[in-house]
Design a protein around this motif. Structure first.
Motif, PDB file in Angstrom:
ATOM      1  N   PRO A 183      36.567  51.523  40.386  1.00  0.00           N
ATOM      2  CA  PRO A 183      36.429  50.098  40.077  1.00  0.00           C
ATOM      3  C   PRO A 183      37.750  49.422  39.718  1.00  0.00           C
ATOM      4  O   PRO A 183      37.922  48.227  39.959  1.00  0.00           O
ATOM      5  CB  PRO A 183      35.449  50.074  38.901  1.00  0.00           C
ATOM      6  CG  PRO A 183      35.515  51.438  38.310  1.00  0.00           C
ATOM      7  CD  PRO A 183      35.774  52.365  39.467  1.00  0.00           C
ATOM      8  N   ARG A 184      38.682  50.173  39.152  1.00  0.00           N
ATOM      9  CA  ARG A 184      39.982  49.579  38.833  1.00  0.00           C
ATOM     10  C   ARG A 184      40.742  49.221  40.111  1.00  0.00           C
ATOM     11  O   ARG A 184      41.396  48.182  40.184  1.00  0.00           O
ATOM     12  CB  ARG A 184      40.811  50.546  37.977  1.00  0.00           C
ATOM     13  CG  ARG A 184      40.310  50.710  36.557  1.00  0.00           C
ATOM     14  CD  ARG A 184      41.213  51.650  35.766  1.00  0.00           C
ATOM     15  NE  ARG A 184      40.762  51.768  34.390  1.00  0.00           N
ATOM     16  CZ  ARG A 184      41.142  50.956  33.405  1.00  0.00           C
ATOM     17  NH1 ARG A 184      41.977  49.965  33.653  1.00  0.00           N
ATOM     18  NH2 ARG A 184      40.689  51.129  32.182  1.00  0.00           N
ATOM     19  N   TRP A 211      36.823  41.130  37.850  1.00  0.00           N
ATOM     20  CA  TRP A 211      36.010  41.965  36.975  1.00  0.00           C
ATOM     21  C   TRP A 211      34.612  41.381  36.797  1.00  0.00           C
ATOM     22  O   TRP A 211      33.628  42.107  36.664  1.00  0.00           O
ATOM     23  CB  TRP A 211      36.681  42.134  35.612  1.00  0.00           C
ATOM     24  CG  TRP A 211      37.744  43.190  35.615  1.00  0.00           C
ATOM     25  CD1 TRP A 211      39.068  43.023  35.380  1.00  0.00           C
ATOM     26  CD2 TRP A 211      37.575  44.586  35.895  1.00  0.00           C
ATOM     27  NE1 TRP A 211      39.736  44.218  35.494  1.00  0.00           N
ATOM     28  CE2 TRP A 211      38.844  45.189  35.807  1.00  0.00           C
ATOM     29  CE3 TRP A 211      36.468  45.370  36.224  1.00  0.00           C
ATOM     30  CZ2 TRP A 211      39.049  46.547  36.023  1.00  0.00           C
ATOM     31  CZ3 TRP A 211      36.665  46.724  36.436  1.00  0.00           C
ATOM     32  CH2 TRP A 211      37.939  47.307  36.333  1.00  0.00           C
ATOM     33  N   LEU A 214      32.415  42.556  39.442  1.00  0.00           N
ATOM     34  CA  LEU A 214      32.043  43.961  39.343  1.00  0.00           C
ATOM     35  C   LEU A 214      31.098  44.236  38.181  1.00  0.00           C
ATOM     36  O   LEU A 214      30.358  45.205  38.197  1.00  0.00           O
ATOM     37  CB  LEU A 214      33.301  44.818  39.163  1.00  0.00           C
ATOM     38  CG  LEU A 214      34.244  44.887  40.365  1.00  0.00           C
ATOM     39  CD1 LEU A 214      35.509  45.620  39.974  1.00  0.00           C
ATOM     40  CD2 LEU A 214      33.572  45.557  41.543  1.00  0.00           C
ATOM     41  N   ALA A 218      31.601  48.112  35.164  1.00  0.00           N
ATOM     42  CA  ALA A 218      32.986  48.392  35.552  1.00  0.00           C
ATOM     43  C   ALA A 218      33.681  49.261  34.527  1.00  0.00           C
ATOM     44  O   ALA A 218      34.641  49.957  34.843  1.00  0.00           O
ATOM     45  CB  ALA A 218      33.756  47.081  35.743  1.00  0.00           C
TER      46      ALA A 218
END
Length: 255
Positions: A183-184, A211, A214, A218
């Motif tokens: 996710p990063r 973000w 997500l 996340a």
């Protein structure tokens, strides 16, 4: 060179090492205003140790005003010197990005592009984007995109800016990274694509928006990425506006 010219060069060389940063700044400004190949060595040497942000960028500006056929080989020598301090490498890369001589491309390799030192890596990314030969931008974009999600905010922002500056190859590499299971990496790639689409918006806005797309799940607090921009992220500004920098540095030591 006349005796008078030698005396002026010697005096400027001494002024570059003065205790007062405003004196050093004016010496660098003078060196750029009146280019003299005899000052290239002391200018490069000072880049390695200068503590003041605005003086460092004035040194870069002064070096861009010297004959590139003399300056570029000396900067490349700095980068090939393993014993040179990190600041010397970062400033040499930054200066090469400003000179724009593609003959220096080969010295910007994985050693600098993947450096754990933020200043070196960020300068290397800018230099690589400025000097990349025709046809090699996609490969460079892939190398840079492999760093998505790593490092702190300033490092990630610089990486996104470098990829955005590559244009279509950078956007393609960012798009491919949005399919990562990390996710990063996805958030960083999404923020980069938003930067490509809207380069005038603040990068922290792009990160926060990515973000939000997500969330939830996340695993990262959006607030950790909401960092206010600072002048330190804009090393180009002082070099391109030397008179403004001279005024700003009349106070105390900077970064």
């Amino acid at each position: 060179m006349t005796d008078s010219s030698r005396d002026t060069t010697a005096l400027l060389g001494e002024a570059l090492g003065a205790a007062d940063p405003s004196v050093r700044l004016r010496a660098a400004l003078h060196a750029g205003t009146r280019p003299d190949p005899g000052l290239i060595d002391p200018l490069i040497a000072r880049c390695a140790v200068e503590p003041d942000f605005y003086v460092r960028d004035m040194l870069t500006w002064a070096l861009t005003r010297q004959p590139p056929e003399r300056t570029v080989p000396l900067l490349v020598s700095v980068l090939n010197d393993d014993a040179a301090p990190p600041q010397a490498h970062a400033q040499a890369l930054h200066t090469l990005s400003k000179i724009g001589d593609r003959s220096a491309w080969n010295v910007i390799g994985p050693r600098f592009l993947n450096s754990p030192d933020d200043d070196i890596a960020r300068a290397a990314w800018r230099a690589a984007v400025a000097l990349v030969p025709d046809g090699q931008a996609p490969a460079l974009a892939g190398t840079l995109a492999a760093r998505f999600g790593a490092g702190g905010f300033e490092r990630r922002r610089s990486l996104s800016r470098a990829l955005a500056a590559l244009g279509a190859p950078g956007a393609a590499a960012a798009e491919a990274a949005t399919h990562s299971p990390d996710p990063r990496v996805v958030a960083h790639a999404e923020a980069t694509l938003r930067l490509v689409a809207d380069p005038d918006a603040a990068f922290d806005d792009h990160v926060a928006a990515a973000w939000r797309l997500l969330a939830p799940g996340a695993g990262v607090d959006v607030a950790e990425d909401a960092v206010v921009e600072s002048d330190a992220e804009h090393p180009d500004d002082a070099a391109e506006h030397p008179d403004d920098a001279a005024g700003r540095s009349d106070g105390a030591e900077s970064r």
